[in-house]
Motif scaffolding. Structure first.
Motif, PDB file in Angstrom:
ATOM      1  N   ALA A 141       0.821  -1.212   0.000  1.00  0.00           N
ATOM      2  CA  ALA A 141       0.000   0.000   0.000  1.00  0.00           C
ATOM      3  C   ALA A 141       0.859   1.269   0.000  1.00  0.00           C
ATOM      4  CB  ALA A 141      -0.932  -0.003   1.205  1.00  0.00           C
ATOM      5  N   GLY A 142       2.164   1.115   0.243  1.00  0.00           N
ATOM      6  CA  GLY A 142       3.054   2.264   0.247  1.00  0.00           C
ATOM      7  C   GLY A 142       2.907   3.170   1.458  1.00  0.00           C
ATOM      8  N   ARG A 143       2.386   2.630   2.540  1.00  0.00           N
ATOM      9  CA  ARG A 143       2.173   3.437   3.740  1.00  0.00           C
ATOM     10  C   ARG A 143       3.407   3.340   4.642  1.00  0.00           C
ATOM     11  NH1 ARG A 143      -2.688   0.381   3.445  1.00  0.00           N
ATOM     12  NH2 ARG A 143      -2.004  -0.814   5.267  1.00  0.00           N
ATOM     13  N   VAL A 144       4.222   4.372   4.663  1.00  0.00           N
ATOM     14  CA  VAL A 144       5.496   4.324   5.376  1.00  0.00           C
ATOM     15  C   VAL A 144       5.300   4.083   6.870  1.00  0.00           C
ATOM     16  CG1 VAL A 144       7.586   5.603   5.988  1.00  0.00           C
ATOM     17  CG2 VAL A 144       6.633   5.801   3.683  1.00  0.00           C
ATOM     18  N   ALA A 145       4.482   4.908   7.508  1.00  0.00           N
ATOM     19  CA  ALA A 145       4.298   4.784   8.955  1.00  0.00           C
ATOM     20  C   ALA A 145       3.727   3.418   9.326  1.00  0.00           C
ATOM     21  CB  ALA A 145       3.388   5.894   9.472  1.00  0.00           C
ATOM     22  N   ASP A 146       2.747   2.953   8.544  1.00  0.00           N
ATOM     23  CA  ASP A 146       2.147   1.643   8.816  1.00  0.00           C
ATOM     24  C   ASP A 146       3.169   0.523   8.617  1.00  0.00           C
ATOM     25  OD1 ASP A 146      -0.203   2.890   9.355  1.00  0.00           O
ATOM     26  OD2 ASP A 146      -1.200   2.337   7.488  1.00  0.00           O
ATOM     27  N   PHE A 147       4.013   0.671   7.584  1.00  0.00           N
ATOM     28  CA  PHE A 147       5.007  -0.364   7.329  1.00  0.00           C
ATOM     29  C   PHE A 147       6.036  -0.425   8.449  1.00  0.00           C
ATOM     30  CE2 PHE A 147       9.158  -1.723   5.788  1.00  0.00           C
ATOM     31  CZ  PHE A 147       8.847  -3.000   5.369  1.00  0.00           C
ATOM     32  N   VAL A 148       6.510   0.731   8.902  1.00  0.00           N
ATOM     33  CA  VAL A 148       7.501   0.753   9.982  1.00  0.00           C
ATOM     34  C   VAL A 148       6.909   0.128  11.241  1.00  0.00           C
ATOM     35  CG1 VAL A 148       8.809   2.258  11.532  1.00  0.00           C
ATOM     36  CG2 VAL A 148       8.790   2.712   9.072  1.00  0.00           C
ATOM     37  N   SER A 149       5.664   0.478  11.563  1.00  0.00           N
ATOM     38  CA  SER A 149       5.018  -0.108  12.743  1.00  0.00           C
ATOM     39  C   SER A 149       4.863  -1.621  12.591  1.00  0.00           C
ATOM     40  CB  SER A 149       3.638   0.531  12.953  1.00  0.00           C
ATOM     41  OG  SER A 149       3.757   1.895  13.260  1.00  0.00           O
ATOM     42  N   ALA A 150       4.501  -2.062  11.385  1.00  0.00           N
ATOM     43  CA  ALA A 150       4.317  -3.497  11.144  1.00  0.00           C
ATOM     44  C   ALA A 150       5.636  -4.240  11.198  1.00  0.00           C
ATOM     45  CB  ALA A 150       3.640  -3.709   9.792  1.00  0.00           C
ATOM     46  N   ASP A 151       6.709  -3.597  10.733  1.00  0.00           N
ATOM     47  CA  ASP A 151       8.029  -4.228  10.785  1.00  0.00           C
ATOM     48  C   ASP A 151       8.466  -4.419  12.233  1.00  0.00           C
ATOM     49  OD1 ASP A 151      10.512  -5.002   9.112  1.00  0.00           O
ATOM     50  OD2 ASP A 151      11.337  -3.653  10.625  1.00  0.00           O
ATOM     51  N   VAL A 152       8.282  -3.390  13.035  1.00  0.00           N
ATOM     52  CA  VAL A 152       8.620  -3.491  14.464  1.00  0.00           C
ATOM     53  C   VAL A 152       7.760  -4.571  15.120  1.00  0.00           C
ATOM     54  CG1 VAL A 152       8.568  -2.285  16.688  1.00  0.00           C
ATOM     55  CG2 VAL A 152       9.428  -1.108  14.659  1.00  0.00           C
ATOM     56  N   ALA A 153       6.478  -4.609  14.763  1.00  0.00           N
ATOM     57  CA  ALA A 153       5.578  -5.610  15.352  1.00  0.00           C
ATOM     58  C   ALA A 153       6.013  -7.029  15.006  1.00  0.00           C
ATOM     59  CB  ALA A 153       4.146  -5.365  14.880  1.00  0.00           C
ATOM     60  N   LEU A 154       6.468  -7.241  13.767  1.00  0.00           N
ATOM     61  CA  LEU A 154       6.936  -8.568  13.374  1.00  0.00           C
ATOM     62  C   LEU A 154       8.144  -8.983  14.194  1.00  0.00           C
ATOM     63  CD1 LEU A 154       7.005 -11.094  11.605  1.00  0.00           C
ATOM     64  CD2 LEU A 154       8.280  -9.766   9.893  1.00  0.00           C
ATOM     65  N   HIS A 155       9.112  -8.097  14.331  1.00  0.00           N
ATOM     66  CA  HIS A 155      10.310  -8.439  15.103  1.00  0.00           C
ATOM     67  C   HIS A 155       9.979  -8.628  16.590  1.00  0.00           C
ATOM     68  CE1 HIS A 155      13.237  -8.177  11.908  1.00  0.00           C
ATOM     69  NE2 HIS A 155      12.653  -7.077  11.491  1.00  0.00           N
ATOM     70  N   THR A 156       9.011  -7.858  17.090  1.00  0.00           N
ATOM     71  CA  THR A 156       8.575  -8.036  18.476  1.00  0.00           C
ATOM     72  C   THR A 156       7.916  -9.401  18.651  1.00  0.00           C
ATOM     73  OG1 THR A 156       8.250  -5.643  18.729  1.00  0.00           O
ATOM     74  CG2 THR A 156       7.146  -7.072  20.319  1.00  0.00           C
ATOM     75  N   THR A 157       7.184  -9.836  17.636  1.00  0.00           N
ATOM     76  CA  THR A 157       6.551 -11.161  17.672  1.00  0.00           C
ATOM     77  C   THR A 157       7.607 -12.268  17.661  1.00  0.00           C
ATOM     78  OG1 THR A 157       4.642 -10.262  16.497  1.00  0.00           O
ATOM     79  CG2 THR A 157       4.845 -12.658  16.551  1.00  0.00           C
ATOM     80  N   ILE A 158       8.673 -12.066  16.909  1.00  0.00           N
ATOM     81  CA  ILE A 158       9.784 -13.030  16.910  1.00  0.00           C
ATOM     82  C   ILE A 158      10.394 -13.114  18.293  1.00  0.00           C
ATOM     83  CG2 ILE A 158      12.112 -13.497  16.029  1.00  0.00           C
ATOM     84  CD1 ILE A 158      11.172 -12.271  13.347  1.00  0.00           C
ATOM     85  N   MET A 159      10.587 -11.957  18.935  1.00  0.00           N
ATOM     86  CA  MET A 159      11.148 -11.950  20.287  1.00  0.00           C
ATOM     87  C   MET A 159      10.243 -12.689  21.260  1.00  0.00           C
ATOM     88  SD  MET A 159      14.066 -10.535  20.305  1.00  0.00           S
ATOM     89  CE  MET A 159      14.948  -9.826  18.903  1.00  0.00           C
ATOM     90  N   ALA A 160       8.936 -12.521  21.101  1.00  0.00           N
ATOM     91  CA  ALA A 160       8.003 -13.234  21.977  1.00  0.00           C
ATOM     92  C   ALA A 160       8.114 -14.743  21.765  1.00  0.00           C
ATOM     93  CB  ALA A 160       6.573 -12.770  21.701  1.00  0.00           C
ATOM     94  N   ALA A 161       8.355 -15.153  20.505  1.00  0.00           N
ATOM     95  CA  ALA A 161       8.489 -16.578  20.200  1.00  0.00           C
ATOM     96  C   ALA A 161       9.771 -17.170  20.768  1.00  0.00           C
ATOM     97  CB  ALA A 161       8.449 -16.784  18.686  1.00  0.00           C
ATOM     98  N   ALA A 162      10.723 -16.310  21.133  1.00  0.00           N
ATOM     99  CA  ALA A 162      11.968 -16.791  21.750  1.00  0.00           C
ATOM    100  C   ALA A 162      11.739 -17.244  23.188  1.00  0.00           C
ATOM    101  CB  ALA A 162      13.029 -15.693  21.717  1.00  0.00           C
ATOM    102  N   HIS A 163      10.633 -16.820  23.781  1.00  0.00           N
ATOM    103  CA  HIS A 163      10.254 -17.215  25.145  1.00  0.00           C
ATOM    104  C   HIS A 163      11.370 -16.949  26.150  1.00  0.00           C
ATOM    105  CE1 HIS A 163       6.379 -18.888  24.000  1.00  0.00           C
ATOM    106  NE2 HIS A 163       6.982 -19.315  22.904  1.00  0.00           N
ATOM    107  N   ASN A 164      11.920 -15.739  26.059  1.00  0.00           N
ATOM    108  CA  ASN A 164      12.873 -15.240  27.048  1.00  0.00           C
ATOM    109  C   ASN A 164      12.343 -13.869  27.465  1.00  0.00           C
ATOM    110  OD1 ASN A 164      15.092 -13.640  28.143  1.00  0.00           O
ATOM    111  ND2 ASN A 164      16.444 -15.295  27.481  1.00  0.00           N
ATOM    112  N   THR A 165      11.744 -13.811  28.645  1.00  0.00           N
ATOM    113  CA  THR A 165      11.059 -12.593  29.078  1.00  0.00           C
ATOM    114  C   THR A 165      11.990 -11.389  29.129  1.00  0.00           C
ATOM    115  OG1 THR A 165       9.552 -13.933  30.409  1.00  0.00           O
ATOM    116  CG2 THR A 165       9.622 -11.581  30.878  1.00  0.00           C
TER     117      THR A 165
END
Length: 229
Positions: A141-165
């Motif tokens: 969609a070319g939405r810069v702010a939305d893409f940056v937020s989604a990129d951070v959210a993806l990496h945060t989800t990866i960190m959650a999957a690491a199961h190290n609080t």
């Protein structure tokens, strides 16, 4: 007049200030006052917490000093960070060189991906698929702010999957601060351009496959420092 034996003994002033600081932190952490929002006025806080103006002022001043709140002349007091660590990290990231930011991200994200490949659950994989889909949709969609937020959210989800609080909490503080720097790395002139696109599908697939070596390699591949260190 000496208080009677049945009269409540008021808490010492410093104790009251600490209590209000904790109550303010809790409101912010619970999302009652989201990031970027204005907190209630001083009289409203006095009524809400049942303490004096000076106690409120000291508590707010302490969180301003910690980087959690920001007083804006003529406007009010705003939430600029969700906790003291995020505030401190945000200030440090703002002063850091680009290469240092990349190296810190790599340290977190490579290890997070490696652990996620070893520890991911079916629920984690479903969350990763959703986060990746949102990221890809924002890019298309070319939405810069939305893409940056989604990129951070993806990496945060990866960190959650690491199961190290501890790792997840530290990355959340760093990730929030780095969201600003990510905009410069993915957009040119305020627009997303094809040469800046980084495929994260292979990273998610490596985690799904339970391959920690490949997951770590994929996470580090797009976080190389300019000098190749």
């Amino acid at each position: 007049m000496t208080p009677s034996a049945d009269s409540p003994v008021p808490a010492p002033r410093r104790t009251r200030v600490r209590q209000v600081i904790e109550q303010l932190r809790a409101r912010i952490a619970d999302g009652d006052w989201p990031l970027g929002s204005k907190i209630p006025t001083e009289p409203q806080l006095v009524d809400a917490f049942g303490v004096g103006r000076n106690t409120i002022r000291e508590a707010v001043r302490a969180l301003v000093h910690a980087g959690v709140l920001e007083c804006r002349q003529g406007s009010g007091t705003y939430v600029v960070s969700t906790d003291e660590l995020s505030g401190a990290v945000g200030r440090r990231v703002a002063d850091a060189q680009a290469t240092e930011v990349v190296e810190v991200r790599r340290a977190f994200e490579v290890e997070g991906a490696r652990l996620a490949a070893l520890r991911r659950t079916p629920e984690d994989l479903a969350a990763l698929d959703r986060a990746l889909a949102v990221r890809e949709a924002a890019w298309r969609a070319g939405r810069v702010a939305d893409f940056v937020s989604a990129d951070v959210a993806l990496h945060t989800t990866i960190m959650a999957a690491a199961h190290n609080t501890m790792l997840a909490e530290l990355y959340a503080s760093v990730g929030a601060a780095m969201q600003i720097t990510l905009t410069d790395s993915v957009a040119v002139g305020g627009e997303l351009t094809p040469d800046r696109y980084v495929d994260h599908g292979r990273l998610v697939e490596a985690i799904r496959a339970g391959d920690p070596i490949r997951a770590a390699r994929e996470a580090g591949a797009f976080l190389e420092a300019p000098d190749g260190a």
